[in-house]
Design a protein around this motif. Structure first.
Motif, PDB file in Angstrom:
ATOM      1  N   SER A   1      68.168  36.774  25.426  1.00 45.36           N
ATOM      2  CA  SER A   1      68.183  36.323  26.818  1.00 45.36           C
ATOM      3  C   SER A   1      66.777  36.041  27.318  1.00 45.36           C
ATOM      4  O   SER A   1      65.787  36.566  26.789  1.00 45.36           O
ATOM      5  N   GLY A   2      66.687  35.209  28.352  1.00 47.06           N
ATOM      6  CA  GLY A   2      65.396  34.845  28.924  1.00 47.06           C
ATOM      7  C   GLY A   2      65.318  35.167  30.404  1.00 47.06           C
ATOM      8  O   GLY A   2      66.251  35.695  31.002  1.00 47.06           O
ATOM      9  N   GLY A   3      64.162  34.848  31.003  1.00 50.86           N
ATOM     10  CA  GLY A   3      63.961  35.068  32.433  1.00 50.86           C
ATOM     11  C   GLY A   3      64.022  36.540  32.800  1.00 50.86           C
ATOM     12  O   GLY A   3      63.468  37.397  32.099  1.00 50.86           O
ATOM     13  N   ILE A   4      64.710  36.866  33.886  1.00 45.63           N
ATOM     14  CA  ILE A   4      64.799  38.255  34.337  1.00 45.63           C
ATOM     15  C   ILE A   4      65.644  39.104  33.397  1.00 45.63           C
ATOM     16  O   ILE A   4      65.657  40.335  33.510  1.00 45.63           O
ATOM     17  N   TYR A   5      66.340  38.451  32.451  1.00 48.06           N
ATOM     18  CA  TYR A   5      67.221  39.179  31.533  1.00 48.06           C
ATOM     19  C   TYR A   5      66.574  39.462  30.178  1.00 48.06           C
ATOM     20  O   TYR A   5      67.255  39.943  29.262  1.00 48.06           O
ATOM     21  N   VAL A   6      65.295  39.170  30.024  1.00 46.90           N
ATOM     22  CA  VAL A   6      64.632  39.383  28.733  1.00 46.90           C
ATOM     23  C   VAL A   6      64.752  40.847  28.319  1.00 46.90           C
ATOM     24  O   VAL A   6      64.386  41.741  29.070  1.00 46.90           O
ATOM     25  N   SER A   7      65.266  41.127  27.099  1.00 41.80           N
ATOM     26  CA  SER A   7      65.869  40.131  26.233  1.00 41.80           C
ATOM     27  C   SER A   7      67.242  40.580  25.734  1.00 41.80           C
ATOM     28  O   SER A   7      68.088  39.772  25.397  1.00 41.80           O
ATOM     29  N   LEU A   8      67.490  41.894  25.687  1.00 43.72           N
ATOM     30  CA  LEU A   8      68.760  42.404  25.150  1.00 43.72           C
ATOM     31  C   LEU A   8      69.711  42.754  26.299  1.00 43.72           C
ATOM     32  O   LEU A   8      70.205  43.881  26.403  1.00 43.72           O
ATOM     33  N   ASN A   9      69.959  41.803  27.173  1.00 41.28           N
ATOM     34  CA  ASN A   9      70.903  42.032  28.267  1.00 41.28           C
ATOM     35  C   ASN A   9      72.328  42.016  27.728  1.00 41.28           C
ATOM     36  O   ASN A   9      72.780  41.022  27.174  1.00 41.28           O
ATOM     37  N   CYS A  10      73.043  43.119  27.916  1.00 41.92           N
ATOM     38  CA  CYS A  10      74.416  43.242  27.418  1.00 41.92           C
ATOM     39  C   CYS A  10      75.437  43.276  28.548  1.00 41.92           C
ATOM     40  O   CYS A  10      76.593  43.648  28.334  1.00 41.92           O
TER      41      CYS A  10
ATOM     42  N   LEU B   1      78.135  42.039  30.768  1.00 36.88           N
ATOM     43  CA  LEU B   1      79.137  40.994  30.948  1.00 36.88           C
ATOM     44  C   LEU B   1      79.293  40.627  32.420  1.00 36.88           C
ATOM     45  O   LEU B   1      79.743  39.529  32.735  1.00 36.88           O
ATOM     46  N   GLY B   2      78.927  41.528  33.309  1.00 33.59           N
ATOM     47  CA  GLY B   2      79.032  41.256  34.740  1.00 33.59           C
ATOM     48  C   GLY B   2      77.783  40.632  35.336  1.00 33.59           C
ATOM     49  O   GLY B   2      77.738  40.381  36.543  1.00 33.59           O
ATOM     50  N   SER B   3      76.776  40.365  34.526  1.00 31.99           N
ATOM     51  CA  SER B   3      75.556  39.736  35.022  1.00 31.99           C
ATOM     52  C   SER B   3      75.744  38.223  35.088  1.00 31.99           C
ATOM     53  O   SER B   3      76.724  37.672  34.585  1.00 31.99           O
ATOM     54  N   ASP B   4      74.777  37.541  35.695  1.00 31.41           N
ATOM     55  CA  ASP B   4      74.821  36.078  35.787  1.00 31.41           C
ATOM     56  C   ASP B   4      74.090  35.401  34.633  1.00 31.41           C
ATOM     57  O   ASP B   4      73.809  34.207  34.687  1.00 31.41           O
ATOM     58  N   ASP B   5      73.785  36.157  33.605  1.00 25.29           N
ATOM     59  CA  ASP B   5      73.128  35.623  32.417  1.00 25.29           C
ATOM     60  C   ASP B   5      74.076  34.674  31.674  1.00 25.29           C
ATOM     61  O   ASP B   5      75.305  34.696  31.869  1.00 25.29           O
ATOM     62  N   ASN B   6      73.511  33.844  30.809  1.00 23.88           N
ATOM     63  CA  ASN B   6      74.298  32.978  29.934  1.00 23.88           C
ATOM     64  C   ASN B   6      75.228  33.845  29.089  1.00 23.88           C
ATOM     65  O   ASN B   6      74.782  34.727  28.350  1.00 23.88           O
ATOM     66  N   LEU B   7      76.540  33.593  29.181  1.00 24.07           N
ATOM     67  CA  LEU B   7      77.513  34.448  28.505  1.00 24.07           C
ATOM     68  C   LEU B   7      77.347  34.412  26.991  1.00 24.07           C
ATOM     69  O   LEU B   7      77.551  35.436  26.323  1.00 24.07           O
ATOM     70  N   ASP B   8      76.967  33.266  26.442  1.00 20.42           N
ATOM     71  CA  ASP B   8      76.743  33.204  24.995  1.00 20.42           C
ATOM     72  C   ASP B   8      75.587  34.101  24.585  1.00 20.42           C
ATOM     73  O   ASP B   8      75.615  34.720  23.512  1.00 20.42           O
ATOM     74  N   HIS B   9      74.554  34.174  25.422  1.00 20.68           N
ATOM     75  CA  HIS B   9      73.434  35.066  25.136  1.00 20.68           C
ATOM     76  C   HIS B   9      73.888  36.526  25.175  1.00 20.68           C
ATOM     77  O   HIS B   9      73.503  37.335  24.315  1.00 20.68           O
ATOM     78  N   VAL B  10      74.682  36.872  26.172  1.00 20.06           N
ATOM     79  CA  VAL B  10      75.171  38.251  26.290  1.00 20.06           C
ATOM     80  C   VAL B  10      76.013  38.620  25.070  1.00 20.06           C
ATOM     81  O   VAL B  10      75.866  39.719  24.507  1.00 20.06           O
ATOM     82  N   ARG B  11      76.872  37.720  24.649  1.00 24.17           N
ATOM     83  CA  ARG B  11      77.709  38.001  23.478  1.00 24.17           C
ATOM     84  C   ARG B  11      76.867  38.183  22.224  1.00 24.17           C
ATOM     85  O   ARG B  11      77.145  39.057  21.392  1.00 24.17           O
ATOM     86  N   GLU B  12      75.826  37.357  22.056  1.00 28.45           N
ATOM     87  CA  GLU B  12      74.946  37.513  20.907  1.00 28.45           C
ATOM     88  C   GLU B  12      74.194  38.842  20.973  1.00 28.45           C
ATOM     89  O   GLU B  12      74.034  39.529  19.956  1.00 28.45           O
ATOM     90  N   ASN B  13      73.755  39.217  22.155  1.00 33.42           N
ATOM     91  CA  ASN B  13      73.069  40.497  22.316  1.00 33.42           C
ATOM     92  C   ASN B  13      73.979  41.657  21.953  1.00 33.42           C
ATOM     93  O   ASN B  13      73.557  42.617  21.280  1.00 33.42           O
ATOM     94  N   ARG B  14      75.222  41.600  22.373  1.00 30.65           N
ATOM     95  CA  ARG B  14      76.165  42.673  22.059  1.00 30.65           C
ATOM     96  C   ARG B  14      76.461  42.710  20.556  1.00 30.65           C
ATOM     97  O   ARG B  14      76.642  43.788  19.977  1.00 30.65           O
ATOM     98  N   ARG B  15      76.500  41.539  19.918  1.00 30.97           N
ATOM     99  CA  ARG B  15      76.676  41.501  18.462  1.00 30.97           C
ATOM    100  C   ARG B  15      75.495  42.176  17.776  1.00 30.97           C
ATOM    101  O   ARG B  15      75.668  42.919  16.796  1.00 30.97           O
TER     102      ARG B  15
ATOM    103  N   THR C   1      60.277  48.147  29.111  1.00 28.71           N
ATOM    104  CA  THR C   1      61.210  48.756  28.170  1.00 28.71           C
ATOM    105  C   THR C   1      62.654  48.752  28.650  1.00 28.71           C
ATOM    106  O   THR C   1      63.578  48.631  27.847  1.00 28.71           O
ATOM    107  N   PHE C   2      62.848  48.860  29.966  1.00 28.06           N
ATOM    108  CA  PHE C   2      64.205  49.040  30.487  1.00 28.06           C
ATOM    109  C   PHE C   2      64.518  48.086  31.635  1.00 28.06           C
ATOM    110  O   PHE C   2      63.624  47.677  32.381  1.00 28.06           O
ATOM    111  N   PHE C   3      65.790  47.777  31.789  1.00 30.16           N
ATOM    112  CA  PHE C   3      66.281  47.112  32.981  1.00 30.16           C
ATOM    113  C   PHE C   3      66.430  48.150  34.095  1.00 30.16           C
ATOM    114  O   PHE C   3      66.587  49.339  33.841  1.00 30.16           O
ATOM    115  N   SER C   4      66.403  47.686  35.360  1.00 31.29           N
ATOM    116  CA  SER C   4      66.534  48.606  36.489  1.00 31.29           C
ATOM    117  C   SER C   4      67.085  47.875  37.699  1.00 31.29           C
ATOM    118  O   SER C   4      66.506  46.884  38.157  1.00 31.29           O
TER     119      SER C   4
END
Length: 246
Positions: A17-26, A28-42, A221-224
């Motif tokens: 993921s990029g932008g405010i979601y860098v990089s392992l945003n998992c 599903l309820g965020s506004d991130d690109n869903l394909d990126h979220v799915r890849e991160n969860r994989r 290191t962390f999202f908040s």
């Protein structure tokens, strides 16, 4: 170090993921690109080494509700609970967080594992106790359960308003020890991590380990969620804390 049990408390590193979601945003309820979220969860599944088809997270609602997971579910409506418990192999259950407390549980002898999400409402509402009760209903014993308390907002970052201590003090006057005066009059700094630790200790579990990492203070290191509000950002990423039997 428990045979047949794999787990991980993820940071924000290692994703796409990029932008405010860098990089392992998992989230599903965020506004991130869903394909990126799915890849991160994989990638999370790959990192933890749990041979599951999907990473299972609930639609968390700050409740004390617990779900026993018998099989994987695919994309679609997620159960509205705040803890997942399973005895099935090769199922990856996880708690999503971005300041709230993720707690992973395991009874290696009974082979029962759980992932719980404890914001302040869920913590004071009994989600920890409900999770352990459900594990015991599936054959676990409290004295064998190992608990890991993951990264969450720290006491130096968590300022709360004048009305906030009331439900904690109503539960137990000794909970006053988790509050100290903030710089703003009438406000308090709240130690959610230590409160959760005390609730786990009261259940006399086999062992509890605490990460002692502040998600709000450690931006690299962390999202908040709290930090995103202070920075007036439109959204925030979520990490996951995952556990599974193999």
């Amino acid at each position: 170090d428990l045979p047949g049990i794999r787990h991980g408390f993820m940071t924000r590193a290692g994703g796409v993921s990029g932008g405010i979601y860098v990089s392992l945003n998992c989230g599903l309820g965020s506004d991130d690109n869903l394909d990126h979220v799915r890849e991160n969860r994989r990638r999370v599944l790959q990192m933890t080494g749990i041979p599951a088809k999907s990473l299972l997270t609930a639609y968390q609602v700050h409740s004390a509700d617990v779900l026993v997971v018998e099989e994987e579910w695919r994309d679609g409506p997620r159960p509205k609970v705040d803890a997942l418990v399973t005895t099935r192999r090769n199922i990856a259950i996880a708690a999503s967080s971005a300041d709230c407390v993720p707690i992973l549980f395991a009874d290696p002898e009974a082979r029962v594992v759980a992932a719980a999400h404890a914001g302040w409402r869920g913590a004071v509402g009994g989600v920890l106790q409900a999770t352990v009760k459900q594990m015991c209903a599936l054959g676990a014993k409290a004295e064998r359960i190992r608990a890991g308390v993951g990264p969450c907002i720290g006491p130096a970052s968590y300022e709360v308003g004048p009305e906030f201590p009331a439900p904690f003090l109503a539960q137990n006057p000794a909970n006053a020890r988790f509050f100290r005066p903030a710089q703003r009059a009438g406000h308090h700094m709240f130690d959610l991590e230590s409160y959760v630790g005390s609730e786990l200790a009261a259940m006399k579990l086999g062992a509890t380990e605490v990460a002692h990492r502040d998600t709000c203070a450690e931006a690299d290191t962390f999202f908040s969620y709290r930090r995103s509000v202070l920075n007036k950002e439109p959204d925030y990423g979520r990490h996951v804390s995952v556990i599974g039997l193999v």
